[in-house]
Structure formats: structure tokens, C-alpha cells
Design an enzyme around this catalytic site. Structure first.
Site, PDB file in Angstrom:
ATOM      1  N   CYS A  34       0.815  -1.221   0.000  1.00  0.00           N
ATOM      2  CA  CYS A  34       0.000   0.000   0.000  1.00  0.00           C
ATOM      3  C   CYS A  34       0.845   1.266   0.000  1.00  0.00           C
ATOM      4  O   CYS A  34       0.307   2.353  -0.186  1.00  0.00           O
ATOM      5  CB  CYS A  34      -0.909   0.015   1.228  1.00  0.00           C
ATOM      6  SG  CYS A  34       0.046  -0.046   2.745  1.00  0.00           S
ATOM      7  N   CYS A 103      -1.264  -5.019   7.530  1.00  0.00           N
ATOM      8  CA  CYS A 103      -0.920  -3.717   8.124  1.00  0.00           C
ATOM      9  C   CYS A 103      -0.111  -3.915   9.415  1.00  0.00           C
ATOM     10  O   CYS A 103       0.758  -3.106   9.734  1.00  0.00           O
ATOM     11  CB  CYS A 103      -2.177  -2.917   8.445  1.00  0.00           C
ATOM     12  SG  CYS A 103      -3.339  -2.839   7.080  1.00  0.00           S
TER      13      CYS A 103
END
Ligand code: FES
Length: 144
Positions: A34, A103
């Protein structure tokens, strides 16, 4: 609800945000999926992490996991902090949705990059589990 109360709490009120000016170790990593970035600062005395602060340019899950990760490693010995996994951080937050687990890897890797920096500064061999900091893929950002 998609996110646990703990995730929301650490996202809305992140602990230990900031920099340590005279840090004994600094690590920065990026998430290739990302482009989000996390920087970790550690103060280490006699092999014990006495302070940890972070700055995260990233999503809510990355902020919540960085916050929890700094809480988990404060007061720990370097060797203990080295074995902290992203799964343990996510568990301490009462879980993350499966598609946000990547994440939490950022927090684990930022700690391992900072610890690698500490071993290097001490003139000690860097343990294999330490993340090697490399060139950031994001334009305008470089790893230290
Ligand atoms: Fe990038 Fe979460 S979407 S770290």
C-alpha cells in the site's frame, strides 16, 4: 463491528506518537502493498527498551498496531522485543480483519529494523530476524 474496541481506541488515541531526539535506535519500513510508512524510535538502556515512539504514515490499522506494539515492547529486553510477532500485536488488539493483517506486519518490521540498528550501533552481529532497511519505493522518501 468490523474493528474491535481496542483497535478503535488505539487508532483514535494512539500511544507513544512522536520522535525520540536522542534515540539509541531508529528503524523505518514501508509496506509494499500500500506504500504506507512507519518509523520507530527506541531508547535502550542496559539492553532494556525504556522508551519507544513512532510515526506512521498509514491506515488506521497500521496506527493502532504501531501504538500497541510500542506499549508491548516498553520495559522489555531487546531479545524479547525481537520475538514480538505481528500476530501477537493483533491479538493484543483483540484481532484485526483478515484483510488488514498485512498492516500489522509494518509494526513488527519497524521494531525489527530499529533493533537491527541498535545491534549495528553496538558493534554486535545483527540477528537474522532483524529487517534490513532498504530503499523506500515511495518517491521522496528514503530509508535511513
Ligand atoms: Fe497500508 Fe494498512 S493499508 S498499512
Amino acid at each position: 463491528m468490523l474493528y474491535s474496541e481496542k483497535v478503535m481506541d488505539h487508532f483514535e488515541h494512539p500511544r507513544n506518537v512522536g520522535e525520540i531526539m536522542d534515540a539509541d535506535a531508529v528503524g523505518q519500513v514501508g509496506n509494499p502493498r500500500c506504500g504506507d510508512i512507519m518509523k520507530m524510535y527506541l531508547k535502550i538502556e542496559d539492553g532494556v527498551i525504556v522508551d519507544a515512539k513512532f510515526k506512521t504514515f498509514g491506515c488506521g490499522s497500521a496506527i493502532a498496531t504501531s501504538s500497541m506494539a510500542t506499549e508491548l515492547i516498553r520495559g522489555k529486553r531487546v531479545e524479547e522485543a525481537l520475538s514480538l510477532t505481528n500476530a501477537a500485536v493483533a491479538e493484543a488488539l483483540d484481532g484485526l480483519p483478515a484483510y488488514k493483517m498485512h498492516c500489522s506486519v509494518l509494526a513488527e518490521e519497524a521494531i525489527k529494523a530499529a533493533l537491527g540498528d541498535w545491534y549495528r550501533r553496538q558493534g554486535l552481529p545483527v540477528p537474522p530476524e532483524c529487517v534490513i532497511q532498504k530503499e523506500d519505493q515511495t518517491p521522496g522518501h528514503t530509508y535511513e
